[in-house]
Scaffold this active site. Sequence first.
Site, PDB file in Angstrom:
ATOM      1  N   GLY A 676       1.325 -11.228  -0.622  1.00  0.00           N
ATOM      2  CA  GLY A 676       1.411 -10.103  -1.739  1.00  0.00           C
ATOM      3  C   GLY A 676       2.716  -9.470  -2.083  1.00  0.00           C
ATOM      4  N   GLY A 678       4.196  -6.051  -4.199  1.00  0.00           N
ATOM      5  CA  GLY A 678       4.119  -5.119  -4.885  1.00  0.00           C
ATOM      6  C   GLY A 678       5.366  -4.016  -5.286  1.00  0.00           C
ATOM      7  N   ALA A 679       5.174  -3.004  -5.845  1.00  0.00           N
ATOM      8  CA  ALA A 679       6.280  -2.231  -6.231  1.00  0.00           C
ATOM      9  C   ALA A 679       7.061  -1.846  -4.986  1.00  0.00           C
ATOM     10  CB  ALA A 679       5.725  -0.916  -6.959  1.00  0.00           C
ATOM     11  N   GLY A 681       7.375  -3.424  -1.771  1.00  0.00           N
ATOM     12  CA  GLY A 681       8.075  -4.568  -1.228  1.00  0.00           C
ATOM     13  C   GLY A 681       6.827  -5.545  -1.040  1.00  0.00           C
ATOM     14  N   LYS A 682       7.151  -6.594  -0.320  1.00  0.00           N
ATOM     15  CA  LYS A 682       6.464  -7.804   0.199  1.00  0.00           C
ATOM     16  C   LYS A 682       5.316  -7.499   1.313  1.00  0.00           C
ATOM     17  CE  LYS A 682       9.542 -11.321  -1.835  1.00  0.00           C
ATOM     18  NZ  LYS A 682      10.359 -12.300  -1.777  1.00  0.00           N
ATOM     19  N   VAL A 683       4.641  -8.406   1.285  1.00  0.00           N
ATOM     20  CA  VAL A 683       3.227  -8.179   2.502  1.00  0.00           C
ATOM     21  C   VAL A 683       3.212  -9.685   2.926  1.00  0.00           C
ATOM     22  CG1 VAL A 683       0.927  -7.743   3.051  1.00  0.00           C
ATOM     23  CG2 VAL A 683       2.027  -6.400   1.228  1.00  0.00           C
ATOM     24  N   LYS A 697       3.929  -5.243   5.944  1.00  0.00           N
ATOM     25  CA  LYS A 697       4.520  -4.915   4.768  1.00  0.00           C
ATOM     26  C   LYS A 697       5.986  -4.500   5.152  1.00  0.00           C
ATOM     27  CE  LYS A 697       2.609  -1.660   1.789  1.00  0.00           C
ATOM     28  NZ  LYS A 697       1.982  -0.601   1.309  1.00  0.00           N
ATOM     29  N   ASP A 802      -3.980   6.114  -6.214  1.00  0.00           N
ATOM     30  CA  ASP A 802      -3.534   4.658  -6.612  1.00  0.00           C
ATOM     31  C   ASP A 802      -4.975   3.614  -6.370  1.00  0.00           C
ATOM     32  OD1 ASP A 802      -2.416   2.706  -8.189  1.00  0.00           O
ATOM     33  OD2 ASP A 802      -0.936   2.071  -6.401  1.00  0.00           O
TER      34      ASP A 802
END
Length: 967
Positions: A676, A678-679, A681-683, A697, A802
């Site tokens: 994944g 997202g804003a 960083g990466k997972v 994360k 969120d």
Amino acid sequence: MTPLLPLLLLCLLPVTAAAAASLPADFTALLAAKAALSDPASALAAWDPSLSLSLCRWPYVLCRSPGDPSVASLLLSNLSLAGEFPTQLCSLRSLSRLDLSYNSLAGPLPACLAALPSLRHLDLAGNAFSGDVPRSYAAGFASLATLSLAGNDLSGEFPAFLANVSSLEELLLAYNPFAPSSLPDAFPDGLPRLRVLWLAGCCLVGQIPSSLGSLRSLVNLDLSTNNLTGEIPESIGRLENLVQIELYKNNLSGRLPGGLGGLKKLRFLDAAMNRLSGEIPADLFLAPRLESLHLYENDLSGPVPSTLERAPALSDLRLFTNRLVGELPPEFGKNCPLKFLDLSDNRISGRIPATLCSAGKLEQLLILNNELAGSIPAELGQCRTLTRVRLPNNRLSGAVPRDIWGLPRLYLLELAGNALSGTVGPTIALAKNLSQLLISDNHFAGVLPAQIGSLTRLVELSAANNGFSGALPASLADLSALARLDLRNNSFSGELPHGVRRWQRLTQLDLAHNRLTGNIPPELGELPVLNSLDLSNNRLTGDVPVQLENLKLSMFNLSNNRLAGNLSPLFSGDIYDDSFLGNPALCRGACPAARRATARRHSLVGSVESVLTIAVAILILGVAWFWYKYRSQSQYKRRGGAEAGGNKWVVTSFHKVEFDEEDLLSCLDDENNVVGTGAAGKVYRAVLANDDVVAVKKLRRVGGAGAARKDKDGMKDTFEAEVATLGRIRHKNIVKLWCCLRSGDRGLLVYEYMTNGSLGDLLHGGKGGLLDWPTRRRIMVDAAEGLSYLHHDCAPPIVHRDVKSNNILLDAEFGAKVADFGVARVIDGSRGPDAVSAIAGSCGYIAPEYSYTLRITEKSDVYSFGVVMLELVTGKRAVGPELGDKDLVRWVRGGVEREGPDSVLDPRLAGESCTCRDEMRRVLGVALLCASSLPINRPSMRSVVKLLLEVSSKTAVVLVEKEPLGA
């Protein structure tokens, strides 16, 4: 002096005890009521004799006067109180106002309230009271003016006996599942003061009695969303004080009654979604204060009355989906502040009145699917308030006025299916808000202006079946928000624009039947969501780029071009038989000798190139191996900390962990482990030495001194927020944070790994069909329980900020857990709603009040969760091209109002049982309640959990937002 203090306190004790013994009865009653209620939010914590012996200083309590400690008003709305009604409140003999609305109270309604002699206002709306309305309510209530029981679970016969409460001014019983009942045949003359009658969604049947005309003080009449039949009685025209009439969504028939134009105070009339027939009465538009008239989805016929142009206050007129004919009055709009006009799906002819925007307020002009003729008035180009213009499928002709192309607030311009001509003017650069430009099936010509590339919000450009020519503007590649581009059947020439890889949201590209030349850009294969590609019937040359293999296409057509070479084996299957027709030089497998003639002269060069290619490949592999070894050693040293000049990783554990940090860090080097992005960083998915699987994360960093400093602060906010939140809470439906690692400005968060990923990816990806209805319902309950824990069981409460489907993760058994607390906030109830400096959240999920007040409460999360529920019920994304210019909430409300709840249910669930579909409808009602525009109308998350758990036994009531005056 200090040794005397204990002695002084002992002397005061008898005085305090004596004071307590003489406390008024109301004091004791409030304490007993507090003890009987469940108060998870501690809203009544200050009702404490040790804090104050004056109940007049307690919150939510108002006394009769400074010298009289008797309770006059008890205002306990929206405090998450639960349990049955505390009957101790029935001893408050001076009580004038009691408001317990929008809590979680259940059980029967209290009969004892009818005996309170001073009670004037009783509001128990928005709870879960059940059973019958006590008959004592008709005989008691000597002075009751307001009775609000709306939005409960009251059943039994409709309480017509309440019409005998002669002091009533407001009777609000809407949205209760009463047994099908009729209105009283005769309203007594004993209701001379009744101003508000709100009976929407009460399962009423039969006809509206003409005796309703005896309620001469009535201001607001709402009988909507029932099953009323017959005609609207003419006696309504005698109610001279009426301001609002709501009769929509019934089965009313016959003609609209005459005389409504004589109602001098009438402002709102809604009789939409019925079976009304005949012509619209001419006097209706003469009502001097009429602002809003909704008569859509009926069977009205005949012309629109000429009196329409004399309506002095009309701002909202919706007559779509009827059988109206004839021309519109030529000066319509000249004398009224018109804002919204929808006459779609009729047979209206003639010209568009040039005066529609004379007041300078027109925002939405919708007259699609009619028989309008002539040109579009130039005056509309000066209407800078316009946001939506929909005039497709008429007989309009001539050039579009140049100023219309550049209207600054316009986000939808739909002119398709007419006979319009001319060009798209360069003034379109001024339409910065334009999201959809739909001009197909006209006679437009010339080139598309380069200025069209400045429309950064453009999602859909449809200009098919016109006479456009020239090259496609290179600026088209700058439209990064573009989701659909349809320019088929024109005369465009030249090559496709370079830089198309910026079309990361493009789902459909149709350039068929043009004169395009050059090669197919390989970058098209990098578009992640493209599923329809049609470049047929052009003059494209070269080969078919192998990069197109990356696309998952439901429609693929490159036929009738001049493509050549060997097709990739992937395109050799039967599914692509029609995709490459009409390309003689294109072949599957090895081309036959006749087709190889052209290539023979290049054979020697090709052999040399092959040898060179192999040599270069070997060289690259050698360099790559050397670089890999060098990088691995360098990273190992950097992880070591001091010997590489870096900082050591500091590990903070929140659960027992058994892994070495080197094992964890080594998993972050392989991009194949990314699950994944997202804003923040990466997972990564990390498999540890003990075969445990975790999710890591890795917070993003930005190069450069200034940028790094900015990112460091941003990372700290996200990092600290997640650690502070997840490090101290424990719940089965909150994702578990195992530990965190810090090293300078770098941060890693290690979570439990959720096998099935995010709900958003699963629901809206290719595996959405795996989620049957019972699984979806379970996901809702799990996620709701997680949010309920944050709101009601954490002290102080936590607002996620969120909530969205991508932040709800699923384990191997599809159990749901709430994740991603990077923007979560702790709420201090003593200060009221917290203010924030910027909006957090995702488009389509943000509560309306949050976007313009920047104030956060738990109700903001409730709205977002309502959107998630709608995603699960409908299968649609929160925002997307398939919803047109609406978000999911508005799309669902519109669908339910027009075609009923079944029209919006996910078609992938069509095979579910009747019981499941009944549950879907009930959950849809809960979701719409959560997504109410007003926070006060949304239930608490604890109530949402309860509603979802009880959904199998609830009566289906879909709440469509329609809030009457005085309600």
